[in-house]
Design a protein around this motif. Structure first.
Motif, PDB file in Angstrom:
ATOM      1  N   ASP A 119       0.830  -1.203   0.000  1.00 45.22           N
ATOM      2  CA  ASP A 119       0.000   0.000   0.000  1.00 45.22           C
ATOM      3  C   ASP A 119       0.865   1.255   0.000  1.00 45.22           C
ATOM      4  N   PHE A 163      -1.179  -0.773  -4.271  1.00 46.80           N
ATOM      5  CA  PHE A 163      -2.641  -0.787  -4.228  1.00 46.80           C
ATOM      6  C   PHE A 163      -3.130   0.657  -4.182  1.00 46.80           C
ATOM      7  N   PHE A 263     -14.777  -4.291  -0.010  1.00 46.40           N
ATOM      8  CA  PHE A 263     -15.427  -4.946   1.125  1.00 46.40           C
ATOM      9  C   PHE A 263     -16.942  -4.776   1.119  1.00 46.40           C
ATOM     10  N   ASP A 295     -10.113  -7.522  -2.304  1.00 40.33           N
ATOM     11  CA  ASP A 295      -9.572  -6.823  -1.152  1.00 40.33           C
ATOM     12  C   ASP A 295      -9.233  -7.881  -0.094  1.00 40.33           C
TER      13      ASP A 295
END
Ligand code: BGC
Length: 764
Positions: A119, A163, A263, A295
């Motif tokens: 990330d 990401f 999500f 995810d």
């Protein structure tokens, strides 16, 4: 053969550590990699190996330590060595990446390299301003550069995939992840999405200083009900196609390498299992040929949503819907093969997913050189270089929004006594924001450090009150001080003595981001009490607000003459703010999200629809119009708002017709006495349409630097691309009729003209 050339390359470019690799390589000759293109490789792969490519693990052991002997880690290690893993996340640093890559390349049957994701959301090691802050710059070149820098540092550290960008539009400041996006507007959000993708990926993915980007979270996550994290979303076709999807489409058009689903469930279907979104729209209509990663654990979570009977069913629904890679659910590795054998999943779907993943590895150049991101010398040279620090500071300055500057409190005058008060004055951690895992704790330049360099001012720095009570952490709840008032009296006493007070208040960096939803948008803890106590003895206050989201600044707006929105500005935070406070840099940021008067206004956004009763009755006592009985409808600081140390005026708005649109011109003048940048914004309203259109929609902007008294004519062109809209089914329409055309320095301060769009029939 390839390993031999890697070994030679290593002799030239690697340090001693890699000489060990070379010796080990000799032991492992002949090379297991026989790469002659993705299609040929696919033909040689077993079903297990193809499914293995679709499996992603988070780093599960320290690769420089002993190998895992038992438990889950041992099983994962075994799978890695058996070629049953396609990607890892959260492994970083050349040494770690190289060790794990070596297992994939040298110890598995086919030697297929892994991709390493992380990330990298706002910088990697050098932390840049949070994305919402960068969005306030409206400066696409700067945002592109910031993303490029993040990619350079990440790539130098062994990574080849981030990401990011997160392109979720959100209208709700309660949602903690607004810090990660570009705010509430799909037009600005799309431009920023494009800049970020291009910055991260560069022109050539195989360049070892670029990385693959990932458009996330597809789709609708930003519309979590009540702003509560991971919550259900209910999104109409109109909102989906006109608001949610455009930034994702912009990513596709910019060539984004990967997508991530999310999500949330949308209209009853978890987006991870949403075939219409992934197969029909993304891979179908948009012809996207990259891969989609789930995810974290989101395939497994479909069971909890009540959409899958068990994990196996979740795996079935995810693959049918188009999810190519399973991040940390362990569902694909457990069930996909059986699902194929049972005839429930066509092997072509597996081939398609594996092909997309292998294509990415090919584009990254990993088949040519699996260690291309693993150069220790490059790692040392690139990370935290001087150029990167300077560019990060520049980005931080551009991200600041001057919300108000009533008595020209800023810039402050030299030779004054100034008390700088607040829990965030000396904080070196909070300004790093939320997604800064590879950043060093406490590595931001604090406001105290930034200001202390200016010796002509008599500074006193005081915490005033503590914000947190315990050490803060990315995965842990942030504990806020609600009781300990130590420091308030001292701060008040000092404030009484000095000419000027600067207060640095706001949220801790870990109060926004993932799983950081709030029901209050105030200053957490005892900060409001501190502010009011100081204000009572010295109202001459400059308020610097650090936050990852719009806060309710109503009290401050009423009582404090100068307010600066400073977000979380990253590593160079204190330096950037000091330059603004001292007048060395004239701020020009404009809000990418509306700031509310009250949390009760959420969701709040400028591009809303008109109700049938939008304005007050003639008799103000009559209630029957769309309003709150206890608060105004409007934002405290609207989308697009931001002041400067100079002033700008707009004159002479002109609109002329083209064959299917308009040309709009306006004169912008710097009427103050300082050079400054202004972001001119163009809004439209389609007054009557087959689907109601928002009362204002951003359709263009331009940032210009003007000297005092300088004027410029700014021209915008409105074509079908800007004037049309999607219906509930996703069909695009451009309709003739009347349009309001508005230009100005914020979504509220605009000059307006009305013009008619008439399509000219060009057929002979
Ligand atoms: C987040 C993603 C992130 C992933 C991997 C999830 O919890 O929602 O945005 O990329 O973790 O760290």
């Amino acid at each position: 053969m390839i390993l031999v050339s890697v070994a030679i390359a290593c002799i030239v470019s690697c340090g001693t550590a890699n000489k060990i690799d070379i010796i080990e390589n000799k032991v492992l000759v002949p090379s297991p990699i026989k790469y002659d293109g993705v299609e040929s490789l696919l033909k040689r792969m077993t079903l297990d190996e193809k499914i293995g490519q679709m499996n992603q693990y988070s780093g599960f052991w320290n690769a420089t330590g002993p190998t895992p002997k038992d438990g889950d880690a041992a099983q994962k290690y075994k799978n890695l060595k058996s070629g049953l893993v396609g990607s890892m996340l959260n492994v970083r640093g050349v040494e770690q990446v190289r060790k794990i890559q070596k297992i994939a390349v040298e110890e598995t049957r086919l030697g297929i390299p892994l991709i390493f994701g992380f990330d990298v959301i706002h910088g990697y090691s050098t932390i840049s301003p949070i994305p919402l802050a960068e969005s306030a710059s409206w400066d696409m070149d700067a945002i592109k550069l910031s993303s490029k820098i993040a990619a350079m540092e990440a790539a130098a550290s062994g990574l080849n995939w981030t990401f990011a960008p997160m392109v979720d539009i959100s209208r709700d400041a309660r949602w903690g992840r607004v810090m990660e996006g570009a705010g509430e507007d799909p037009y600005l959000g799309s431009k920023i999405a494009e800049a970020r993708v291009k910055g991260l990926q560069g022109d050539n993915l195989s360049d070892p200083l670029t990385i693959a980007a990932c458009a996330k979270h597809f789709a609708g996550y930003g519309f979590a009900e009540g702003g509560r994290e991971y919550n259900t979303t209910v999104i109409s076709g109109d909102i989906l196609h006109n608001i949610v999807l455009p930034p994702f489409k912009a990513c596709v058009d910019a060539g984004v390498a990967t997508f991530m689903n999310g999500f949330n469930q949308m209209n009853g279907i978890p987006v991870t299992g949403h075939a219409k979104l992934q197969r029909k729209i993304l891979k179908g209509h948009w012809e996207y040929d990259g891969m989609i990663v789930s995810d974290w654990g989101s395939i497994g979570e479909m069971k909890v949503h009540g959409y899958a009977a068990n994990e196996k069913d979740a795996g079935l629904k995810a693959i049918l819907a188009g999810s190519d890679m399973d991040m940390e659910s362990y569902v694909y590795e457990k069930y996909l093969k059986t699902l194929v054998e049972e005839g429930k999943v066509d092997v072509e779907l597996i081939d398609d997913a594996a092909r997309r993943i292998l294509n990415l590895k090919h584009e990254l150049g990993l088949f040519e050189d699996p260690y291309k991101y693993c150069d220790v010398e490059r790692e040392a040279r690139v990370i935290g270089s001087n150029e990167i620090i300077l560019a990060t500071r520049n980005m931080a300055r551009k991200s600041v929004v001057l919300l108000k500057n009533k008595n020209r409190g800023l810039p402050i005058k030299a030779n004054k006594s100034v008390a700088v008060i607040g829990p965030l004055v000396s904080d070196k951690n909070s300004p790093l924001g939320s997604w800064r895992i590879a950043g060093k704790d406490n590595s931001a330049i604090s406001v105290e450090e930034g200001l202390s360099k200016y010796k002509a001012v008599d500074w006193t720095f005081l915490q005033g009150v503590q914000l947190t009570t315990e050490p803060t952490h990315f995965v842990l709840e942030t504990k806020i001080n609600e009781n300990n008032r130590t420091g308030i009296l001292e701060a008040v006493a000092k404030a009484k003595e000095v000419d000027q007070v600067i207060m640095v208040l706001g949220e801790h960096g870990y109060q926004s981001g993932e799983a950081r939803s709030r029901t209050k948008l105030n200053f957490p803890g005892l900060q409001q009490e501190l502010l009011e106590a100081v204000h009572a003895v010295n109202p001459n206050i400059i308020l610097i607000v650090m936050s990852g989201r719009p806060l309710d600044l109503s009290w401050a707006d009423e009582h404090i003459p100068t307010i600066v929105q400073a977000w979380q500005l990253g590593t160079e935070s204190g330096n950037a703010l000091a330059e603004i406070i001292m007048g060395e840099y004239n701020p020009s940021g404009k809000l990418p999200m509306s700031f509310p008067r009250s949390v009760g206004q959420m969701p709040l956004y400028y591009n809303c629809k008109s109700t049938g009763r939008p304005t007050q009755e003639e008799n103000p006592d009559v209630v029957f119009w769309s309003h709150y009985i206890d608060e105004e409808n409007s934002a405290l600081y609207p989308f697009g708002h931001g002041e400067s140390f100079t002033t700008f005026t707009y004159n002479d708005l002109k609109v002329s017709n083209t064959s299917s649109g308009f040309i709009v011109t306006i004169q912008l003048t710097n009427t103050g006495n300082m050079a400054g940048e202004e972001i001119t914004q163009l809004y439209i309203r389609d007054i009557s349409a087959s689907i109601t259109r928002p009362i204002k929609e951003l359709k263009g902007f331009e940032k210009n630097m003007l000297q005092p008294d300088e004027s410029k004519i700014i021209t915008f062109t409105l074509t079908d691309k800007e004037l049309g809209f999607y219906d509930n089914e996703g069909n695009y329409h451009v309709e003739d009729g009347m349009f309001d055309i508005m230009v100005g320095g914020s979504s509220e301060k605009v000059l307006k003209a009305t013009a008619e769009r008439i399509t000219v029939d060009m057929t002979p």
